[in-house]
Design a protein around this motif. Structure first.
Motif, PDB file in Angstrom:
ATOM      1  N   GLN A  29       0.808  -1.219   0.000  1.00 49.04           N
ATOM      2  CA  GLN A  29       0.000   0.000   0.000  1.00 49.04           C
ATOM      3  C   GLN A  29       0.843   1.272   0.000  1.00 49.04           C
ATOM      4  O   GLN A  29       0.293   2.370   0.029  1.00 49.04           O
ATOM      5  N   GLN A  34       1.508   0.724  -4.722  1.00 48.82           N
ATOM      6  CA  GLN A  34       0.051   0.668  -4.882  1.00 48.82           C
ATOM      7  C   GLN A  34      -0.353   1.242  -6.237  1.00 48.82           C
ATOM      8  O   GLN A  34      -1.263   0.727  -6.882  1.00 48.82           O
ATOM      9  N   GLU A  35       0.315   2.278  -6.683  1.00 47.76           N
ATOM     10  CA  GLU A  35       0.014   2.844  -8.000  1.00 47.76           C
ATOM     11  C   GLU A  35       0.239   1.818  -9.103  1.00 47.76           C
ATOM     12  O   GLU A  35      -0.525   1.760 -10.067  1.00 47.76           O
ATOM     13  N   ASP A  38      -2.652  -0.541  -8.952  1.00 50.44           N
ATOM     14  CA  ASP A  38      -3.845   0.131  -9.452  1.00 50.44           C
ATOM     15  C   ASP A  38      -3.858   0.222 -10.974  1.00 50.44           C
ATOM     16  O   ASP A  38      -4.923   0.208 -11.593  1.00 50.44           O
ATOM     17  N   PRO A  42      -7.434  -1.558 -10.888  1.00 53.92           N
ATOM     18  CA  PRO A  42      -7.762  -0.372 -10.082  1.00 53.92           C
ATOM     19  C   PRO A  42      -8.494  -0.717  -8.784  1.00 53.92           C
ATOM     20  O   PRO A  42      -9.439  -1.501  -8.774  1.00 53.92           O
ATOM     21  N   GLY A  43      -7.994  -0.151  -7.694  1.00 54.65           N
ATOM     22  CA  GLY A  43      -8.631  -0.300  -6.394  1.00 54.65           C
ATOM     23  C   GLY A  43      -8.433  -1.653  -5.723  1.00 54.65           C
ATOM     24  O   GLY A  43      -9.058  -1.923  -4.697  1.00 54.65           O
ATOM     25  N   CYS A  44      -7.552  -2.498  -6.259  1.00 59.15           N
ATOM     26  CA  CYS A  44      -7.437  -3.859  -5.722  1.00 59.15           C
ATOM     27  C   CYS A  44      -6.948  -3.908  -4.279  1.00 59.15           C
ATOM     28  O   CYS A  44      -7.209  -4.878  -3.574  1.00 59.15           O
ATOM     29  N   ASP A  46      -7.560  -1.253  -2.066  1.00 59.75           N
ATOM     30  CA  ASP A  46      -8.319  -0.284  -1.274  1.00 59.75           C
ATOM     31  C   ASP A  46      -9.083  -0.936  -0.125  1.00 59.75           C
ATOM     32  O   ASP A  46      -9.079  -0.440   0.994  1.00 59.75           O
TER      33      ASP A  46
END
Length: 153
Positions: A29, A34-35, A38, A42-44, A46
């Motif tokens: 994270q 994290q980017e 994503d 995307p958002g995996c 979050d």
């Protein structure tokens, strides 16, 4: 600072070696990593649910009918010692380079082989291609395809 390629091999090796714990989750994270995730999904991370991830890890890598992260399961042929060349190479590298490998994992496990590849890329890049050709190329593509089909998270 490790190269992006070496860092990716090391991270993947860690992901295949054991469930995601809180320390690894913090790394995943972190800014930059994290980017990257994503960009793929995307958002995996979050709403990461450690219990669901642990169940998925067990379903994929521990229980029968999963996706074994070992070369022997994916190499062609019926010879029970078909992974012997990989195991021999790993033992040779371990003794010559004084590598610390996870004792709880088989020598042909992705959690062993991918970190070795990362180390070679950083420390002996001239041998990394040979290691990849011998220890990874013969099986990793099939493993990755099966993993992509079986993954639910």
């Amino acid at each position: 600072m490790p190269s992006a390629e070496a860092s990716l091999y090391a991270l993947l090796g860690r992901l295949f070696a054991a469930e995601i714990d809180l320390d690894l989750l913090a790394i995943l994270q972190s800014h930059g990593i994290q980017e990257s995730f994503d960009a793929i999904e995307p958002g995996c991370l979050d709403q990461f649910d450690q219990e669901s991830a642990a169940a998925e890890f067990c379903r994929l890598f521990v229980l029968p009918n999963g996706v074994p992260a070992v070369a022997a399961a994916w190499l062609p042929g019926s010879d029970p010692n078909k992974f012997a060349a990989i195991a021999g190479l790993v033992l040779n590298l371990q003794s010559k380079l004084d590598l610390s490998l996870p004792a709880e994992l088989p020598l042909d496990h992705a959690g062993t082989l991918l970190p070795i590849m990362a180390w070679l890329l950083e420390n002996q890049s001239e041998t990394a291609g040979d290691f990849q050709r011998i220890a990874l190329d013969p099986w990793l593509g099939q493993f990755a395809s099966a993993l992509g089909e079986m993954t639910e998270l």
